[in-house]
Write an enzyme that holds these catalytic residues in place. Structure first.
Site, PDB file in Angstrom:
ATOM      1  N   LYS A   1       0.774  -1.204   0.030  1.00 39.68           N
ATOM      2  CA  LYS A   1       0.013   0.011  -0.017  1.00 39.68           C
ATOM      3  C   LYS A   1       0.792   1.302   0.099  1.00 39.68           C
ATOM      4  O   LYS A   1       1.806   1.311   0.713  1.00 39.68           O
ATOM      5  CB  LYS A   1      -1.059  -0.001   1.180  1.00 39.68           C
ATOM      6  CG  LYS A   1      -1.719   1.352   1.019  1.00 39.68           C
ATOM      7  CD  LYS A   1      -2.617   1.301   2.116  1.00 39.68           C
ATOM      8  CE  LYS A   1      -3.745   2.577   1.980  1.00 39.68           C
ATOM      9  NZ  LYS A   1      -3.067   3.689   1.629  1.00 39.68           N
TER      10      LYS A   1
ATOM     11  N   ARG B   1      -8.131  11.338  -8.886  1.00 42.67           N
ATOM     12  CA  ARG B   1      -9.257  10.512  -8.358  1.00 42.67           C
ATOM     13  C   ARG B   1     -10.360  11.382  -8.516  1.00 42.67           C
ATOM     14  O   ARG B   1     -11.663  10.750  -8.458  1.00 42.67           O
ATOM     15  CB  ARG B   1      -8.599  10.658  -6.819  1.00 42.67           C
ATOM     16  CG  ARG B   1      -9.554  10.317  -5.908  1.00 42.67           C
ATOM     17  CD  ARG B   1      -9.634   8.662  -5.491  1.00 42.67           C
ATOM     18  NE  ARG B   1     -10.594   8.332  -4.787  1.00 42.67           N
ATOM     19  CZ  ARG B   1     -10.395   7.932  -3.436  1.00 42.67           C
ATOM     20  NH1 ARG B   1      -9.374   8.025  -2.811  1.00 42.67           N
ATOM     21  NH2 ARG B   1     -11.662   7.457  -2.696  1.00 42.67           N
TER      22      ARG B   1
HETATM   23  P1  ATP Z   1     -10.378   5.987   0.398  1.00 47.79           P
HETATM   24  O1  ATP Z   1      -9.417   5.817  -1.060  1.00 47.79           O
HETATM   25  O2  ATP Z   1     -10.606   4.590   0.601  1.00 47.79           O
HETATM   26  O3  ATP Z   1     -11.355   6.565  -0.058  1.00 47.79           O
HETATM   27  P2  ATP Z   1      -8.049   7.497   1.152  1.00 47.79           P
HETATM   28  O4  ATP Z   1      -8.085   8.154  -0.068  1.00 47.79           O
HETATM   29  O5  ATP Z   1      -7.960   8.082   2.562  1.00 47.79           O
HETATM   30  O6  ATP Z   1      -9.419   6.443   1.292  1.00 47.79           O
HETATM   31  P3  ATP Z   1      -6.351   5.172   1.920  1.00 47.79           P
HETATM   32  O7  ATP Z   1      -7.336   4.992   3.130  1.00 47.79           O
HETATM   33  O8  ATP Z   1      -5.045   5.766   2.536  1.00 47.79           O
HETATM   34  O9  ATP Z   1      -6.931   6.416   0.962  1.00 47.79           O
HETATM   35  O10 ATP Z   1      -6.334   3.851   1.412  1.00 47.79           O
HETATM   36  C1  ATP Z   1      -7.148   3.757  -0.026  1.00 47.79           C
HETATM   37  C2  ATP Z   1      -5.885   4.073  -1.229  1.00 47.79           C
HETATM   38  O11 ATP Z   1      -4.852   3.533  -1.293  1.00 47.79           O
HETATM   39  C3  ATP Z   1      -6.656   3.922  -2.713  1.00 47.79           C
HETATM   40  O12 ATP Z   1      -7.697   4.493  -2.939  1.00 47.79           O
HETATM   41  C4  ATP Z   1      -5.461   4.166  -3.395  1.00 47.79           C
HETATM   42  O13 ATP Z   1      -5.389   5.447  -3.862  1.00 47.79           O
HETATM   43  C5  ATP Z   1      -4.202   3.871  -2.409  1.00 47.79           C
HETATM   44  N1  ATP Z   1      -3.430   2.479  -2.775  1.00 47.79           N
HETATM   45  C6  ATP Z   1      -2.020   2.513  -2.456  1.00 47.79           C
HETATM   46  N2  ATP Z   1      -1.532   1.284  -2.929  1.00 47.79           N
HETATM   47  C7  ATP Z   1      -2.540   0.456  -3.486  1.00 47.79           C
HETATM   48  C8  ATP Z   1      -2.710  -0.824  -3.928  1.00 47.79           C
HETATM   49  N3  ATP Z   1      -1.819  -1.475  -4.136  1.00 47.79           N
HETATM   50  N4  ATP Z   1      -4.044  -1.204  -4.631  1.00 47.79           N
HETATM   51  C9  ATP Z   1      -5.050  -0.252  -4.545  1.00 47.79           C
HETATM   52  N5  ATP Z   1      -5.097   0.862  -3.849  1.00 47.79           N
HETATM   53  C10 ATP Z   1      -3.973   1.383  -3.452  1.00 47.79           C
END
Ligand code: ATP
Length: 596
Positions: A257, A277
């Site tokens: 991640k 996004r």
């Molecule tokens: P969300 O995307 O769930 O609305 P957020 O923007 O705060 O929340 P995080 O909670 O940090 O993000 O985690 C989800 C995000 O992590 C994904 O939307 C993507 O942008 C990112 N991400 C990083 N690595 C990966 C991966 N290997 N596969 C999918 N997403 C990933």
């Protein structure tokens, strides 16, 4: 459709606060519009003139509109500016002021039988596409002609469209509900319409197909290059061990991640476009990623999903998210590409050589991706380990943390593990280092109001009122007021930053308890990341409001972490997620989280 007819629908939409009533009005509007103008009707209803990805920018600041009004009405700009201050908004003034018709306007606008929706759209598109020397003059001239051709009420809404201040209270989901109602009398088709919309990101196109070919036509809407697909989202669980039960496949892919920016890349021959996004075109920001995709993907056409991270190739280390933010710029792009190098970590393939891959399983998509991607310093396949137990997932997670990553994203490897656009799916579950310590996750909330500052903060804001998005009702519900965590500089800058979105009353899509009403209101625009100690029940906040208990859910001790410019208000944390987080908290001990 006559523009005046559309205006009468706008007025009706603004008169009601009931989402059901709005749905009915929108269904009626869908029925009235024709095949040739339904797309424009949809864009205008949402306060835009084209789908977000189309990069259509009117380029009309308040000053330009004032200048156009002054010229068209024969008054001086200073007087107009004074009037705006008195009337409160430019649109109210535009409705009041007299703008005489001049024969010369006939070159800019056809007005034989009153303005049609297409005429207004055509004029606004000409304003948006005017470029080069003399473009400002042209923009003002077309706007002046358009306003002169309009009646009082039309001028009011045209000015709101021109200045980006439309916000009628009906969001995208309510519009989709209205479309469903129009063809079936209920919301039954919303999931199909939503899926089509999330696949093509053009609500006008979906409405047009629905009008022409009915719901079966909408079901046939496919992915197309250069139209962004809504990114698939991840779920969260209370304990890492729960991931194994939630993801039904035996094999679970624990991917690295990354903490960067989600980017969708469309490769069309030698041309590459990047979408954020928010589905906006950000190709210009990352010329290095564009080149890496162009040369590193062995396919004529492809759509990739991934995360761009700030990366130090020499040291092989991932840089903090804040570093990447330096790349969010219009100017000095090349310079910053050198000082803040990035790497595009690709984790999915949605389209390949003319065919959608979204219905393929995750392992199949990944295998195709591996075949076409030649890794380089700037472009790599995301790291992944296939696991069959919670222990193995934990090992992968800990190994990721050691390498400076944020955690794991666990993905189903089942045969039906399709890519679900826009869906927060149980096929993908995130586990981050914050969760590991029993800490609550951060929330991404929308600013809808502010209280006046007192004492040291007088003259500015004391706190901002923040709301979650309720997807089902398509409204924003308050969760907390945030006054801490801002630097002095940020706090000072808040009034100026929020000023363009100021409203004189509660925004129509926001639910706020009387006792929590702030002094200042803003239309939902800015998303902030907020950290709190726990989610509790509260009579002051409307998120997941329980009428029996007279309480909603609130975030305790909230503090500002960072702005989330890459998220739209509808991409904020949802009321449903907050309810789930509240349940997941259970009896778990919650501790004050560390700052990132
Ligand atoms: P969300 O995307 O769930 O609305 P957020 O923007 O705060 O929340 P995080 O909670 O940090 O993000 O985690 C989800 C995000 O992590 C994904 O939307 C993507 O942008 C990112 N991400 C990083 N690595 C990966 C991966 N290997 N596969 C999918 N997403 C990933």
């Amino acid at each position: 459709m006559k523009f005046s007819t559309l205006v009468s629908f706008f007025e009706r939409l603004e008169e009601t606060a009931s989402q059901n009533e709005m749905t009915e009005i929108l269904a009626e509007l869908f029925g009235k519009a024709s095949e040739s103008d339904i797309d424009i009707v949809c864009y205008f209803t949402l306060g835009t003139i084209a789908p977000g990805y189309a990069k259509v920018d009117l380029g009309l600041g308040e000053k330009t509109v004032i200048a156009a009004l002054a010229r068209a009405s024969g008054r001086d700009e200073e007087a107009i500016s004074r009037w705006v201050r008195d009337r409160g908004t430019l649109s109210a003034l535009a409705a009041d002021i007299e703008i005489p018709w001049k024969e010369e306007y006939r070159d800019s606008i056809a007005v034989e039988n009153g303005l049609r929706v297409e005429d207004v759209h055509d004029a606004l598109m000409r304003i948006a596409t005017a470029s080069g020397s003399g473009s400002m003059k042209k923009k003002k001239a077309v706007l002046g002609a358009l306003l002169a051709a309009a009646d009082e009420k039309e001028r009011y809404y045209i000015t709101r469209l021109a200045t980006g201040t439309m916000r009628l209270g009906a969001g995208e989901r309510t519009l989709l509900d209205g479309m469903s109602h129009a063809v079936s009398g209920s919301k039954e088709h919303r999931p199909v319409l939503e899926h089509a919309y999330y696949t093509c990101s053009d609500i006008g196109h979906v409405a047009n197909i629905l009008k022409r070919s009915g719901i079966s036509g909408v079901k046939r809407i496919r992915v197309s290059l250069n139209r962004p697909i809504r990114p698939m989202l991840t779920q969260r669980v209370g304990e890492l061990a729960e991931i194994v039960g939630k993801i039904s496949s035996e094999r679970i892919a624990a991917e690295e991640k990354y903490d960067g920016e989600r980017i969708e890349a469309h490769k069309d021959g030698d041309a590459v476009r990047l979408f954020s996004r928010r589905l906006t075109d950000i190709t210009g920001q990352f010329p290095d990623v564009v080149e890496a995709v162009r040369s590193g993907i062995a396919a004529t056409t492809a759509i990739l999903d991934g995360e761009v991270v700030a990366y130090n190739a020499g040291g092989g280390t991932y840089q903090p998210f804040q570093q990447l933010m330096h790349r969010r710029r219009k100017y000095h792009v090349k310079e910053y590409a050198e000082t803040v190098p990035v790497r595009y970590m690709v984790f999915d393939l949605l389209y390949l050589d003319g065919n959608s891959k979204m219905c393929f399983s995750y392992p199949e998509r990944r295998a195709h991706l591996k075949e076409i991607l030649t890794p380089s310093e700037l472009l790599t396949l995301s790291g992944m380990k296939v696991c069959t137990s919670a222990e193995e997932i934990r090992d992968a997670f800990l190994s990721n943390l050691k390498r400076g990553l944020e955690g794991v994203i666990c993905k189903s490897c089942a045969t039906d593990s399709m890519y679900e656009p826009g869906n927060r799916s149980w096929q993908w579950i995130k586990w981050k280092k914050e969760y590991e310590n029993g800490l609550t996750d951060t929330l991404d909330l929308v600013i809808i109001g502010a209280t006046a500052g007192k004492g040291r903060r007088s003259g500015g804001f004391g706190s901002v009122l923040c709301a979650a998005y309720n997807e089902e009702e398509d409204v924003f519900q308050t969760v907390c007021g945030v006054g801490t965590g801002f630097s002095d500089e940020e706090l000072e800058g808040l009034p100026e930053k929020l000023e363009p979105h100021t409203l004189d009353r509660k925004p129509s899509r926001c639910q706020v308890r009387n006792r929590t009403e702030p002094e200042f209101w803003f239309s939902p625009e800015y998303v902030v990341e907020v950290l709190g100690s726990e989610i509790t029940k509260s009579p002051a906040h409307t998120c997941n409001w329980d009428e029996g208990e007279k309480r909603g859910l609130a975030l305790r001790f909230p503090r500002f972490i960072r702005w989330r410019p890459e998220k739209s208000p509808e991409q904020a944390t949802t009321a449903e997620e907050i309810a789930r987080m509240y349940r997941q908290q259970g009896n778990r001990e919650t501790r004050w989280p560390r700052r990132r």
